[in-house]
Each structure stands twice: as structure tokens, then as C-alpha cells.
Design an enzyme around this catalytic site. Sequence first.
Site, mmCIF file in Angstrom:
data_model
loop_
_atom_site.group_PDB
_atom_site.id
_atom_site.type_symbol
_atom_site.label_atom_id
_atom_site.label_comp_id
_atom_site.label_asym_id
_atom_site.label_seq_id
_atom_site.Cartn_x
_atom_site.Cartn_y
_atom_site.Cartn_z
ATOM 1 N N GLY A 12 0.777 -1.244 0.000
ATOM 2 C CA GLY A 12 0.000 0.000 0.000
ATOM 3 C C GLY A 12 0.805 1.288 0.000
ATOM 4 O O GLY A 12 0.292 2.333 0.394
ATOM 5 N N SER A 13 2.047 1.235 -0.494
ATOM 6 C CA SER A 13 2.815 2.494 -0.495
ATOM 7 C C SER A 13 2.253 3.485 -1.518
ATOM 8 O O SER A 13 2.300 4.696 -1.305
ATOM 9 C CB SER A 13 4.300 2.229 -0.737
ATOM 10 O OG SER A 13 4.533 1.821 -2.055
ATOM 11 N N ASN A 14 1.713 2.985 -2.620
ATOM 12 C CA ASN A 14 1.073 3.905 -3.586
ATOM 13 C C ASN A 14 -0.220 4.470 -3.024
ATOM 14 O O ASN A 14 -0.538 5.640 -3.260
ATOM 15 C CB ASN A 14 0.842 3.208 -4.928
ATOM 16 C CG ASN A 14 2.097 3.191 -5.783
ATOM 17 O OD1 ASN A 14 2.533 4.231 -6.259
ATOM 18 N ND2 ASN A 14 2.705 2.021 -5.912
ATOM 19 N N ARG A 91 -4.463 -8.600 -9.224
ATOM 20 C CA ARG A 91 -5.265 -9.433 -10.119
ATOM 21 C C ARG A 91 -5.705 -8.625 -11.332
ATOM 22 O O ARG A 91 -5.763 -7.398 -11.269
ATOM 23 C CB ARG A 91 -6.517 -9.969 -9.393
ATOM 24 C CG ARG A 91 -6.203 -11.055 -8.391
ATOM 25 C CD ARG A 91 -5.749 -12.348 -9.086
ATOM 26 N NE ARG A 91 -5.353 -13.374 -8.136
ATOM 27 C CZ ARG A 91 -4.110 -13.530 -7.661
ATOM 28 N NH1 ARG A 91 -3.153 -12.721 -8.042
ATOM 29 N NH2 ARG A 91 -3.831 -14.501 -6.815
ATOM 30 N N ASN A 107 -4.086 2.549 -13.534
ATOM 31 C CA ASN A 107 -3.196 1.552 -12.926
ATOM 32 C C ASN A 107 -1.776 2.097 -12.960
ATOM 33 O O ASN A 107 -1.409 2.837 -13.872
ATOM 34 C CB ASN A 107 -3.252 0.248 -13.728
ATOM 35 C CG ASN A 107 -2.343 -0.825 -13.154
ATOM 36 O OD1 ASN A 107 -2.301 -1.047 -11.944
ATOM 37 N ND2 ASN A 107 -1.581 -1.492 -14.018
ATOM 38 N N HIS A 109 2.163 0.798 -13.120
ATOM 39 C CA HIS A 109 2.939 -0.405 -13.433
ATOM 40 C C HIS A 109 4.425 -0.053 -13.398
ATOM 41 O O HIS A 109 4.832 0.981 -13.939
ATOM 42 C CB HIS A 109 2.544 -0.918 -14.832
ATOM 43 C CG HIS A 109 3.229 -2.195 -15.196
ATOM 44 N ND1 HIS A 109 2.852 -3.417 -14.689
ATOM 45 C CD2 HIS A 109 4.293 -2.439 -15.996
ATOM 46 C CE1 HIS A 109 3.651 -4.356 -15.171
ATOM 47 N NE2 HIS A 109 4.533 -3.800 -15.967
ATOM 48 N N VAL A 145 -4.472 -6.436 -20.771
ATOM 49 C CA VAL A 145 -3.624 -6.182 -19.602
ATOM 50 C C VAL A 145 -2.464 -5.216 -19.906
ATOM 51 O O VAL A 145 -1.714 -5.415 -20.870
ATOM 52 C CB VAL A 145 -3.047 -7.523 -19.078
ATOM 53 C CG1 VAL A 145 -2.105 -7.275 -17.900
ATOM 54 C CG2 VAL A 145 -4.163 -8.438 -18.668
ATOM 55 N N ASP A 146 -2.326 -4.197 -19.065
ATOM 56 C CA ASP A 146 -1.223 -3.222 -19.153
ATOM 57 C C ASP A 146 -1.104 -2.573 -20.530
ATOM 58 O O ASP A 146 -0.017 -2.186 -20.955
ATOM 59 C CB ASP A 146 0.130 -3.891 -18.797
ATOM 60 C CG ASP A 146 0.221 -4.244 -17.325
ATOM 61 O OD1 ASP A 146 -0.478 -3.624 -16.510
ATOM 62 O OD2 ASP A 146 1.000 -5.153 -16.996
HETATM 63 C C1 GRF Z 1 4.046 -1.249 -7.265
HETATM 64 O O1 GRF Z 1 5.364 -1.464 -7.714
HETATM 65 C C2 GRF Z 1 3.090 -1.131 -8.430
HETATM 66 O O2 GRF Z 1 3.657 -0.533 -9.549
HETATM 67 C C3 GRF Z 1 2.780 -2.566 -8.734
HETATM 68 O O3 GRF Z 1 2.703 -3.200 -7.471
HETATM 69 C C4 GRF Z 1 3.510 -2.470 -6.534
HETATM 70 C C5 GRF Z 1 2.597 -2.105 -5.403
HETATM 71 O O4 GRF Z 1 3.251 -1.493 -4.330
HETATM 72 N N1 GRF Z 1 1.574 -2.654 -9.534
HETATM 73 P P1 GRF Z 1 2.424 -0.827 -3.161
HETATM 74 O O5 GRF Z 1 1.426 -1.873 -2.644
HETATM 75 O O6 GRF Z 1 1.711 0.370 -3.713
HETATM 76 O O7 GRF Z 1 3.426 -0.464 -2.123
#
Ligand code: GRF
Length: 208
Positions: A12-14, A91, A107, A109, A145-146
Site C-alpha cells: 500500500g505504499s502507492n 489481479r 493503474n 505499473h 492487460v497493461d
Molecule cells: C508497485 O510497484 C506497483 O507498480 C505494482 O505493485 C507495486 C505495489 O506497491 N503494480 P504498493 O502496494 O503500492 O506499495
Amino acid sequence: MSRIGVLVSGRGSNLQALLDAQAAGTLGGEVVVVISNHAGVPALERAAKAGVPTVVLERDAFESRKAQHLAICEALVSHNVDIVVLAGFDRILHPEVVRRFQQRILNVHPSLLPAFAGGLHAQADALDYGVKVAGCTVHFVTEEVDAGPIVLQAPVPVLDDDTVESLSARILEEEHRILPEAVRLLAEGRLRIEGRRVRVLPDPLRAD
Ligand code: GRF
């Protein structure tokens, strides 16, 4: 003010970057719900600490992936979400959910797409391949996807002594910068999708 729903699976850092931007008044919207497909993950603690409602919808509780993802969709709808952010959601979102929030799902990535799409090990793949520039991408989610239209990208040089950990950490710093920025642009109605290209419209409040 846009209402934002964030889908998470782990660290969950993002999500934290989004919550921090919201606290700083730079997100252009409000995170109204955090939905996780795993119980007990740090992302849920981060949401709770910020006072954001959480919902846990684990695969085991449903008879199919589709049923689980439709429940996720219902939770988003019941919280009147305008924008959905996949922030480390592990997922592939069911196509019905993608269609329900068409052009409103972002998203992040950890590669410069279209390089190293699809997998959960993009940073290791970049290192193994020997690229000199890695990075990250925020893109609209489509059924492929992506592969949706790209909103923002940030390059990250690969250093000779990089490990997966050191490269991932530097890419993550950039993710934390461009994800809230992309969400703000979408929340402000400043993203125009033209085919595969996304045009960023100027900030109407900035006279330059
Ligand atoms: C990140 O590197 C994101 O790009 C990828 O999964 C990771 C999630 O990290 N999709 P966090 O849970 O947000 O810390």
C-alpha cells in the site's frame, strides 16, 4: 470533488502516496473507500489510519473470480466512486468491472510500458534484460492487460550495481510522484483520450 476508490492487495505504499497528496490538498479528489482482495495487509492499516473506510473481498468467499470482482464493483458503486485506482492490486480486473468504469480506472505499473507488461516482476525482468533505462507508467485500464492509453511515465536509469531491490526502490519513488499527479489530472477533467494517446489539457487556473 471526485470520489476515488482504491484497489489494493498488499503493502500500500502507492495508496499512501495518494492519501498524502489528499492531505496536502493536491489530489483533486477524496479517497472514499479502499478495497483489498487480501485480509490483514498493510494497505488496510494505512487506510484505517487515514480514516478511510475499508472493504475486504477475498477470493475464497466467492465461487468465482467473476463473482468476487462484481462484488468489488458493487462496493465501488455503493460508495459513489467516480475514479478507480489500482494501486498494487495483484489481479486482472474482470472485463465487466472495466466496462462499468470505462476511462475512469488508472493503474500504476513498474516499467516503461509497453516493455515488461503483464507480469508481477517487471523490475527483475528489466534488470535481467539489461535495459539501461527502466521506469514506471500510469495508464488507463482497458480489457487488455497493461495496454491501455498511457497517462504519465517516468524514466529511471539502471545503475551497474543495481539489485532488484535497489532498482525497485528508485522506481517506486517515481510511482509515488506520478500516480497522484495522474489522479489529479483525471479528477480535474484534464485528460483527453485520443485513440492510444492521452492529451493533458492545460491547467485553467495557470495563466502561462
Ligand atoms: C508497485 O510497484 C506497483 O507498480 C505494482 O505493485 C507495486 C505495489 O506497491 N503494480 P504498493 O502496494 O503500492 O506499495
